[in-house]
Design an enzyme around this catalytic site. Structure first.
Site, short mmCIF file in Angstrom:
data_model
loop_
_atom_site.label_atom_id
_atom_site.label_comp_id
_atom_site.label_asym_id
_atom_site.label_seq_id
_atom_site.Cartn_x
_atom_site.Cartn_y
_atom_site.Cartn_z
N CYS A 11 20.01 -56.21 -7.30
CA CYS A 11 21.03 -55.30 -6.98
C CYS A 11 21.29 -54.02 -8.68
O CYS A 11 21.87 -54.06 -9.03
CB CYS A 11 22.29 -55.83 -6.97
SG CYS A 11 22.50 -57.42 -8.63
N ASP A 12 19.92 -53.68 -8.99
CA ASP A 12 19.41 -52.34 -9.66
C ASP A 12 18.70 -51.07 -9.58
O ASP A 12 18.62 -50.96 -8.57
CB ASP A 12 18.17 -53.75 -10.87
CG ASP A 12 18.93 -52.76 -11.60
OD1 ASP A 12 18.87 -51.07 -11.92
OD2 ASP A 12 17.96 -53.32 -13.26
#
Ligand code: PLP
EC number: 4.1.1.19
Length: 636
Positions: free
Chosen positions: A501-502
């Site tokens: 989720c970066d």
């Protein structure tokens, strides 16, 4: 269908450019592997590898290791040195070492040691843990074990243990005080060490690792310190222990000129030390032999402008020339190539699990009564597109309507549904503009962005931080290609995003031909057919440097050996399981068992309270436990 061909695919993906003789696009559009370049009859179809992996029940993403490629690279480097040594009538021998930091996996190191046996190829360690490893692994008494990096008393003792066991362990002194420590421990244990000195070179490599050389380099002795070291050893009656001169000006040297300069400088130091009465046996030219990641054969940061044989010839001839001029014997040559040995042998195979496209959604945009004139305007623009003459103006108008509409929405002037229609029409116009400008020679600057903003993002089931750390950390380019369907025209321009989720978890730098691009053409996804892409040349550093960002752990691995008698020319020799969720939680100090019983207790309470039926409760408990022991990546 267009006149797409394998040649076109080769132009886009450059497989034989970066493939090092090991990878090609086959006539059937699949990537083919020839792991032993001298024996092209061994030819493996990547699609068969994928099928075997699925048959074995191994979940993707998977690291695939081709052990034959490792062996070919080891043999290739040693043969290259032998060839140049014979041609140059060089008097010394080549005694290379593999620096384990580049890939410390046991199976990799074992294979390299085994393939290197006929050449007395050794190992290099850069830390205490690596030294403990190579002492156990490098049992060939004829090969060298080179010890670099900063050292303490224990490291010195371990090195001397190696000497006691009859190994050629060379302790390379990185700073002057290490020499004092080594002499003290050696005298105490009464063991003769083999000593090397690392020279801080004035020449710097060019490229990302240029700070490994030069006066501000972290490692090495200055010329003055080298002379002082030699004199100190003489005073201590240990001058005969000084055997090796070492330098390393950086990894991935992009320009062959840096190699030539370093060899000249190193040879000159060696020769003068010799004339001062310090007859060293070895000159170690370190690592730096580069890999052509982008296939451009240039001084691009992810490429290099020379071949392995050219590199080797420059080392051999450079050393010979200087020694002959100075009238000193030719030393044995050592090199510490790591990247060049391991990069090709492994790749990461991942499935594309989805497509993200900002302009994909459509809705009915037909006119309704009472709608705002912004919507009317942009619809009219779309309807009259073919009659427009100034396309730049069309772009400006459409952009303006969309921006105004957004403001109007925030000011409660237009409703959500009308905003969505404006957005839909806007992207339709942009798509048509893109097609229109494709055949134009001049494209205004703001419209050049169109290709990127209209491109897709293919969602890959892997983590950049685990599997391709350098693409994130230092913008390293790695080749990415579809493994099949290359006989079909790839019509979707896309970049790749991972499942962390970066927002840094993406790959949006590619090379097509010699040009760096931010999108790569890929094939449209089909509903019932998985689409696999390969991230290649990950065998050096990437395999071992990854981290557990988002708790994505190590990948499942399959180890492949070629086997000519097999109909597919290979077999899977070993499957190494990647990290389970439990494994990564343990590293982070959790107790997965306690977590499971905590969750079970919560479920039980809901059962007692009658909020959950008992069978359902058991099912949820089992499911939670199954996920804990499962793979960290998406299940397809
Ligand atoms: C990292 C390193 C190497 C390996 O370099 P490559 O460019 O990967 O071949 C060799 N020697 C030393 C001292 C190193 O630090």
């Amino acid at each position: 269908m267009s006149n797409w061909s394998i040649e076109e695919a080769e132009r886009v993906y450059g497989v034989s450019q970066w493939g090092g003789g090991y990878f090609q696009i086959g006539e059937n559009g699949n990537v083919h592997i020839t792991p032993v370049p001298e024996d092209p009859s061994i030819r493996i179809d990547f699609n068969s590898v994928i099928e075997d992996i699925r048959k074995e029940g191994v979940q993707f993403p998977v690291v695939v290791r081709f052990h034959d490629i490792l062996r070919s690279q080891v043999a290739g480097l040693n043969k290259a040195f032998r060839k140049s040594i014979t041609e140059a009538e060089y008097q010394g021998e080549y005694q290379g070492v593999y620096p384990v930091k580049v890939n410390q996996m046991r199976e990799v190191v074992e294979e390299i040691v085994d393939a290197g046996k006929p050449y007395n190829y050794g190992l290099e360690a850069g830390s205490k843990a690596e030294l403990l490893t190579v002492l156990a692994m490098n049992t060939n008494e004829e090969s060298l074990t080179i010890l670099n990096g900063y050292k303490d008393d224990e490291v010195m003792r371990l090195a001397l243990l190696g000497r006691k066991l009859g190994r050629k362990v060379v302790v390379v002194v990185e700073k002057f005080t290490e020499l004092l420590l080594l002499v003290k421990v050696a005298k105490e244990l009464d063991i003769d060490p083999i000593i090397g000195v690392r020279s801080k070179m004035t020449v710097k490599g060019r490229g990302k690792w240029e700070s490994s050389g030069g006066e501000r380099a972290k490692f090495g002795l200055t010329i003055t310190e080298i002379i002082n070291a030699a004199r100190y050893l003489e005073e201590q009656g240990m001058a005969h222990c000084l055997k090796l001169l070492h330098f390393h000006i950086g990894s991935q040297l992009t320009d062959i000129r840096a190699v030539k300069e370093a060899v000249t400088e190193g040879a000159r130091i060696y020769a003068d030390l010799h004339k001062m009465g310090f007859a060293l046996d070895y000159v170690d030219v370190g690592g730096g032999l580069g890999i052509d990641y982008d296939g451009s054969n240039s001084t691009n940061e992810s490429s290099r402008n020379y071949s392995m044989q050219e590199y080797v010839a420059d080392v051999v001839y450079g050393m010979k020339e200087m020694c002959d001029l100075e009238g000193v014997p030719h030393p044995h040559l050592v090199s510490e190539s790591g990247r060049a040995i391991t990069a090709h042998h492994s790749c990461v195979i991942t499935e594309i699990v989805g497509e993200i496209k900002s302009n994909a959604a459509d809705m009915d945009t037909s006119a309704k009564e009472g709608e705002h004139f912004f919507l009317k305007n942009i619809r009219e623009l779309a309807e009259t597109f073919d009659e427009q003459e100034n396309m730049h103006e069309v772009y400006n108008d459409a952009s303006q309507y969309k921006e105004q509409a957004l403001d109007a929405f925030k000011l409660r002037v237009i409703p959500l549904e009308e905003l969505a229609k404006i957005e839909t029409l806007y992207w339709q116009i942009m798509g048509r503009l893109q097609t229109w400008y494709r055949k134009e020679e001049y494209v205004p600057e703001e419209l050049q962005e169109l290709d990127y903003s209209l491109s897709s993002q293919y969602l890959c089931n892997f983590s950049v931080f685990q599997s391709a750390a350098d693409t994130w950390a230092i913008d390293q380019l790695l080749p990415v290609v579809p493994l099949t369907r290359m006989n079909e025209e790839p019509t979707v321009n896309c970049s790749l995003v991972d499942i962390t989720c970066d927002s840094d978890g993406k790959i949006d730098q590619f090379t097509i031909g010699r040009e760096i691009t931010d999108v790569l053409p890929m094939h449209p996804l089909k509903r019932d057919e998985p689409y696999y892409v390969g991230l290649f040349l990950t065998g050096a550093y990437q395999d071992v440097m990854g981290d557990m960002h988002n708790l994505f752990g190590r990948l499942n691995e399959v180890h492949i050996y070629s086997y000519d008698d097999d109909p597919e020319d290979f077999y899977i020799e070993e499957v190494v399981k990647g990290s389970s969720v439990e494994d990564v939680l343990n590293v982070m100090q959790y107790n997965p068992r306690a977590m499971a019983s905590d969750v079970k207790r919560l479920i039980d309470r809901h059962v007692w309270d009658g909020k959950l039926n008992p069978r359902e409760g058991v099912r949820w408990t089992d499911f939670y436990e199954k996920c804990l022991s499962g793979y960290t990546y998406l299940k397809q």
